[in-house]
Design a protein around this motif. Structure first.
Motif, PDB file in Angstrom:
ATOM      1  N   VAL A   2       5.535 -10.520   2.977  1.00 14.45           N
ATOM      2  CA  VAL A   2       4.944  -9.460   2.159  1.00 14.45           C
ATOM      3  C   VAL A   2       3.720 -10.030   1.446  1.00 14.45           C
ATOM      4  N   LEU A   3       2.621  -9.287   1.491  1.00 13.98           N
ATOM      5  CA  LEU A   3       1.401  -9.704   0.811  1.00 13.98           C
ATOM      6  C   LEU A   3       1.546  -9.493  -0.693  1.00 13.98           C
ATOM      7  N   ALA A   4       1.045 -10.445  -1.463  1.00 15.61           N
ATOM      8  CA  ALA A   4       1.122 -10.337  -2.922  1.00 15.61           C
ATOM      9  C   ALA A   4       0.145  -9.288  -3.439  1.00 15.61           C
ATOM     10  N   GLU A   5       0.483  -8.722  -4.578  1.00 15.54           N
ATOM     11  CA  GLU A   5      -0.419  -7.789  -5.255  1.00 15.54           C
ATOM     12  C   GLU A   5      -1.754  -8.488  -5.533  1.00 15.54           C
ATOM     13  N   GLY A   6      -2.854  -7.734  -5.429  1.00  9.82           N
ATOM     14  CA  GLY A   6      -4.158  -8.287  -5.715  1.00  9.82           C
ATOM     15  C   GLY A   6      -4.905  -8.810  -4.516  1.00  9.82           C
ATOM     16  N   TRP A   7      -4.230  -8.841  -3.350  1.00 12.70           N
ATOM     17  CA  TRP A   7      -4.887  -9.331  -2.136  1.00 12.70           C
ATOM     18  C   TRP A   7      -5.189  -8.200  -1.156  1.00 12.70           C
ATOM     19  N   TYR A   8      -4.927  -6.981  -1.591  1.00  6.61           N
ATOM     20  CA  TYR A   8      -5.182  -5.832  -0.704  1.00  6.61           C
ATOM     21  C   TYR A   8      -6.187  -4.915  -1.379  1.00  6.61           C
ATOM     22  N   HIS A   9      -7.371  -4.790  -0.773  1.00  6.15           N
ATOM     23  CA  HIS A   9      -8.462  -4.028  -1.372  1.00  6.15           C
ATOM     24  C   HIS A   9      -8.339  -2.548  -1.009  1.00  6.15           C
ATOM     25  N   PRO A  10      -8.619  -1.646  -1.939  1.00  8.73           N
ATOM     26  CA  PRO A  10      -8.436  -0.210  -1.662  1.00  8.73           C
ATOM     27  C   PRO A  10      -9.387   0.345  -0.608  1.00  8.73           C
ATOM     28  N   HIS A  11     -10.463  -0.359  -0.295  1.00  6.89           N
ATOM     29  CA  HIS A  11     -11.392   0.109   0.741  1.00  6.89           C
ATOM     30  C   HIS A  11     -11.387  -0.765   1.991  1.00  6.89           C
ATOM     31  N   LEU A  12     -11.094  -2.052   1.832  1.00  5.69           N
ATOM     32  CA  LEU A  12     -11.271  -3.006   2.921  1.00  5.69           C
ATOM     33  C   LEU A  12      -9.972  -3.532   3.505  1.00  5.69           C
ATOM     34  N   GLY A  13      -8.863  -3.320   2.835  1.00  7.26           N
ATOM     35  CA  GLY A  13      -7.617  -3.900   3.313  1.00  7.26           C
ATOM     36  C   GLY A  13      -7.481  -5.335   2.868  1.00  7.26           C
ATOM     37  N   ILE A  14      -6.904  -6.191   3.726  1.00  4.78           N
ATOM     38  CA  ILE A  14      -6.721  -7.597   3.369  1.00  4.78           C
ATOM     39  C   ILE A  14      -8.071  -8.300   3.382  1.00  4.78           C
ATOM     40  N   VAL A  15      -8.435  -8.880   2.273  1.00  4.37           N
ATOM     41  CA  VAL A  15      -9.680  -9.633   2.150  1.00  4.37           C
ATOM     42  C   VAL A  15      -9.335 -11.040   1.703  1.00  4.37           C
ATOM     43  N   TYR A  68       0.847  -1.195   0.000  1.00  4.16           N
ATOM     44  CA  TYR A  68       0.000   0.000   0.000  1.00  4.16           C
ATOM     45  C   TYR A  68       0.881   1.244   0.000  1.00  4.16           C
ATOM     46  N   GLY A  69       0.584   2.183  -0.888  1.00  5.34           N
ATOM     47  CA  GLY A  69       1.265   3.480  -0.889  1.00  5.34           C
ATOM     48  C   GLY A  69       2.778   3.364  -0.948  1.00  5.34           C
ATOM     49  N   LYS A  70       3.461   4.135  -0.107  1.00  3.84           N
ATOM     50  CA  LYS A  70       4.920   4.158  -0.101  1.00  3.84           C
ATOM     51  C   LYS A  70       5.521   2.845   0.384  1.00  3.84           C
ATOM     52  N   PHE A  86     -13.453  -5.199  -7.095  1.00  7.93           N
ATOM     53  CA  PHE A  86     -12.235  -5.720  -6.466  1.00  7.93           C
ATOM     54  C   PHE A  86     -11.220  -5.979  -7.567  1.00  7.93           C
ATOM     55  N   PHE A  87     -10.084  -5.304  -7.475  1.00  6.54           N
ATOM     56  CA  PHE A  87      -9.126  -5.434  -8.567  1.00  6.54           C
ATOM     57  C   PHE A  87      -8.509  -6.826  -8.558  1.00  6.54           C
ATOM     58  N   ALA A  88      -8.184  -7.322  -9.740  1.00  4.22           N
ATOM     59  CA  ALA A  88      -7.664  -8.683  -9.877  1.00  4.22           C
ATOM     60  C   ALA A  88      -6.182  -8.718  -9.532  1.00  4.22           C
TER      61      ALA A  88
END
Length: 758
Positions: A734-747, A672-674, A756-758
């Motif tokens: 480190v969490l892989a790309e695609g598992w972090y939602h821009p509104h909900l966090g880790i889902v 996320y972010g920086k 939900f982005f792929a």
């Protein structure tokens, strides 16, 4: 022969054993003198003898790569055996555990007296070699008199001694390999207090609310003259206790006779600590010099059961050397970090303990202290107060009081043991600062998520706080379906599935929030609907005109009310001041966290059926009675008593029992972010011989991009190959790309039906 402690550093210089032992001994003694001078002799000898076993020929051959690691190259047992035979119990425990962690007493005895290491045969030669380098070993040393015939005092003394040794050993080893010692900052309490007072004076003093806040702030400054001890700060939500509590701590530390070294702010583990940390940093550390640090994500270091070490100590567990030792003036940390460190046995957790001594510890929202650990905790708090110069401030709007009760709180406070900072004005403050009307749930009525979403949709600004993450997700989904796509930007979600930086970005800065954030929308009368778990209740400054709160513990309901009409700006149609609305409801799917949370919720349901709900906003003594009843119904120690195990000096057993939450957790860095660029920079930086690839500074930078997951959820991510190690041989994921939602966090299990982005 020149005996070595460690291999060559980046400058090509080996670490001479005698120099390492002398340095660790001197440093441990200094740490002890700063904690309690009665520990200084024991700390010194623990330090100079901790690597006595490295005088063995077998260990020297191992360092020169002439043999492999084995029991013949283990070294901690020998100094421990010497100390144990001379009845130096504290140093024996500390030395034996300085790699593997504190042992239980029976394990220590087996270790030093068993046949595996033949210590009786080997120690005399090692002692002779030591004395050739560093001089005579005495027959007796001074250990603290206050531990005699006091088993819990003795147990905690061993922990403190262990902390001084482990931190000194790590720091000296780190300085060898990095060819430089860490720089540390001292607490300049008077200077920081001036900055805080300047900040306070820059704010408006107009109006009744500000007058009350200023009075509370001044009471904190006045009370700071008192001797270190136990203090309570009982202030209604919105009374400014965050800055007032810090004012007390700085003014208290500024008294020369108190000799206080740092301030530790402890915030509930489900709360948003970055708000307070950001506020303190903006005022007290605007240049980000390390005066204020956050410490809130646990990084798991693989636990050693023995002491097999790599030749280069940075290779095996580099994150041990990145572990936080709280050597900063102001620490903002979580209940989990603080509490579990008091009872831990592992080196990475324990090395900070000695830095708690001579501190001011502020427990924010103290009612959230885990009830199943209360008796052990209150006992340790007394140890810290009586023997290590610590002052405690128990701060909340819903004061639990922790009164002594022989059948429940046997370690509770006796009459006069704790001083109320706002004594004489507390009751008036609660009456004057009432800003809401609370509507309790009807006994037989439930509310579905569809119905609640419809009610929230009718309000331009609304907050709903639920008890569990899945409820927050369900309501958020229902609510966003109530609006067309272009209006969904006014809907927000907050939970601990989001990293600290993400939550902060959603909330917005408390002074100058960015457009589109929650705080910006609230202050500019724009639409804003928020669904959150309980984490928003612990001191997060938001101000909604209406709040729905799922039926839960009494203190949670009152804390939720503190997010409603917080600044007392609501008016009716005639322009007269009006109360905000707090609506307590019972969800149709009324799942609750088990244990104490459920019991507290049942007590609350019964109480609300018999007490005028408005009493919650004005009668602060109600909470003492509520918690008194709660503590009689729930355990205040574990089923296998922690206090009993502490008496037996069972350090490993205590560490296993003294968990704030039952589930083990695993920290995961999220993209996320920086955080993405920090991850990339760490992974691609060049490898320098003799230098660790990962440091405490890296860990501090990553704190705000970590999420703590229950172990079962972490294992699901592993199964889906959704995590990777930050670096080889480093147990940080480190969490892989695609598992972090821009509104909900880790889902992981429940994913949104759209966007939900792929």
């Amino acid at each position: 022969m020149t005996y070595l402690a460690h291999t060559e550093n980046m400058a090509g210089l080996p670490h001479i054993l005698s120099e390492h032992l002398q340095s660790v001994g001197d440093m441990a003694r200094r740490f002890a003198e700063e904690s309690n001078p009665d520990l200084s002799d024991a700390a010194y000898w623990a330090g100079v003898l901790h690597d006595l076993g490295k005088y063995r020929d077998e260990f020297q051959q191992y360092l020169r790569a002439e043999r492999d690691s084995s029991t013949e190259t283990h070294h901690a047992v020998y100094g421990a055996a010497l100390a144990y035979r001379q009845e130096w119990l504290g140093p024996a425990f500390a030395i034996a555990g300085h790699h593997a962690g504190l042992h239980d007493h029976n394990e220590l005895q087996t270790l030093v007296e068993g046949a595996t290491y033949r210590t009786a045969e080997r120690v005399p030669l090692l002692a002779e070699r030591f004395q050739d380098d560093l001089g005579e070993i005495p027959q007796k040393i001074a250990e603290p008199l206050f531990v005699e015939n006091k088993s819990h005092s003795a147990e905690f003394y061993i922990r403190m001694l262990f902390s001084t040794l482990v931190d000194a050993d790590f720091l000296d080893t780190e300085a060898h390999y990095k060819t430089a010692s860490r720089a540390t900052r001292k607490l300049q309490a008077a200077e920081l207090l001036r900055l805080l007072i300047t900040e306070k004076e820059s704010k408006s003093s107009d109006g009744k609310l500000n007058a009350i806040r200023n009075n509370i702030f001044q009471q904190c400054l006045d009370k700071a003259q008192e001797s270190p001890g136990f203090f309570s700060l009982t202030v209604p939500t919105g009374g400014g206790k965050t800055l007032a509590g810090m004012a007390f701590a700085l003014a208290h530390a500024a008294q020369p006779q108190h000799q206080l070294r740092r301030i530790i702010v402890v915030i509930p583990f489900l709360s948003i600590i970055e708000q307070n940390a950001a506020q303190y940093r903006r005022i007290l550390d605007p240049e980000d010099l390390g005066i204020v640090i956050e410490h809130h994500s646990a990084v798991n270091v693989p636990e050693d059961t023995g002491e097999t070490r790599s030749r280069d100590p940075f290779e095996k567990h580099p994150n041990e050397y990145a572990a936080e030792n709280w050597d900063a003036p102001i620490i903002v940390t979580t209940s989990v970090q603080f509490i579990e460190s008091l009872f831990a046995n592992r080196t990475s957790r324990c090395r900070k303990l000695h830095n708690i001594a001579h501190s001011v510890v502020i427990f924010d929202e103290v009612q959230t202290l885990p009830s199943h650990l209360l008796n052990p905790l209150l006992n340790v708090f007394r140890e810290l107060r009586d023997h290590y110069g610590v002052s405690f401030v128990f701060s909340t709007a819903t004061q639990p009081a922790f009164q002594y009760r022989p059948s429940s709180l046997s370690e509770g406070f006796r009459p006069g043991e704790i001083q109320e900072i706002t004594q004489g004005s507390t009751e008036a403050n609660f009456r004057s600062l009432r800003r809401v009307s609370i509507q309790p749930a009807k006994p037989d009525e439930t509310t579905g998520w569809d119905a609640l979403a419809e009610q929230m949709a009718l309000r331009e600004q609304a907050l709903c706080i639920v008890n569990i993450r899945s409820h927050a997700y369900d309501l958020w989904e229902k609510l966003r379906r109530s609006f067309p796509l272009k209006e969904r930007e006014a809907m927000f979600h907050l939970s601990s599935a989001m990293c600290a930086e993400h939550r902060f970005a959603v909330l917005g800065d408390d002074r100058e929030p960015e457009p589109g954030t929650i705080r910006y929308r609230l202050r500019n009368k724009q639409p804003c609907r928020l669904v959150s778990t309980q984490l928003i209740e612990a001191g997060v400054d938001v101000d909604f005109p209406i709040v729905w709160r799922a039926l839960g513990p009494l203190d949670s309901i009152v804390q939720a009310a503190g997010r409603c009409n917080r600044e007392n700006r609501l008016c009716d149609e005639a322009g007269n001041p009006a109360f905000g609305e707090v609506i307590v409801f019972r969800p149709e799917d009324n799942k609750l966290p088990s244990g104490v949370y459920r019991t507290a919720s049942d007590i609350t349901a019964s109480l609300l059926a018999h007490v005028d709900a408005d009493t919650l906003a004005t009668d602060h003594e109600l909470f003492g009675r509520y918690f008194d009843q709660l503590y009689q119904l729930v355990p205040t120690d574990q089923r296998i008593s922690i206090q009993d195990e502490r008496e037996k000096l069972h350090f490993r057993k205590v560490a296993g029992l003294a968990k704030v939450i039952d589930n083990d957790t695993q920290a995961v860095i999220v993209p996320y972010g920086k955080g993405c660029s920090i991850i990339e920079e760490i992974r691609t930086r060049p490898v320098i011989k003799g230098q660790p690839r990962f440091s405490r500074d890296d860990l501090r930078r990553l704190q705000r991009y970590m999420v703590n997951l229950h172990s079962r959820d972490f294992q699901k991510l592993v199964m889906h190959k959704a995590t990777s190690q930050l670096l080889p041989n480093l147990e940080i994921h480190v969490l892989a790309e695609g598992w972090y939602h821009p509104h909900l966090g880790i889902v992981i299990d429940k994913r949104p039906t759209e966007d939900f982005f792929a």
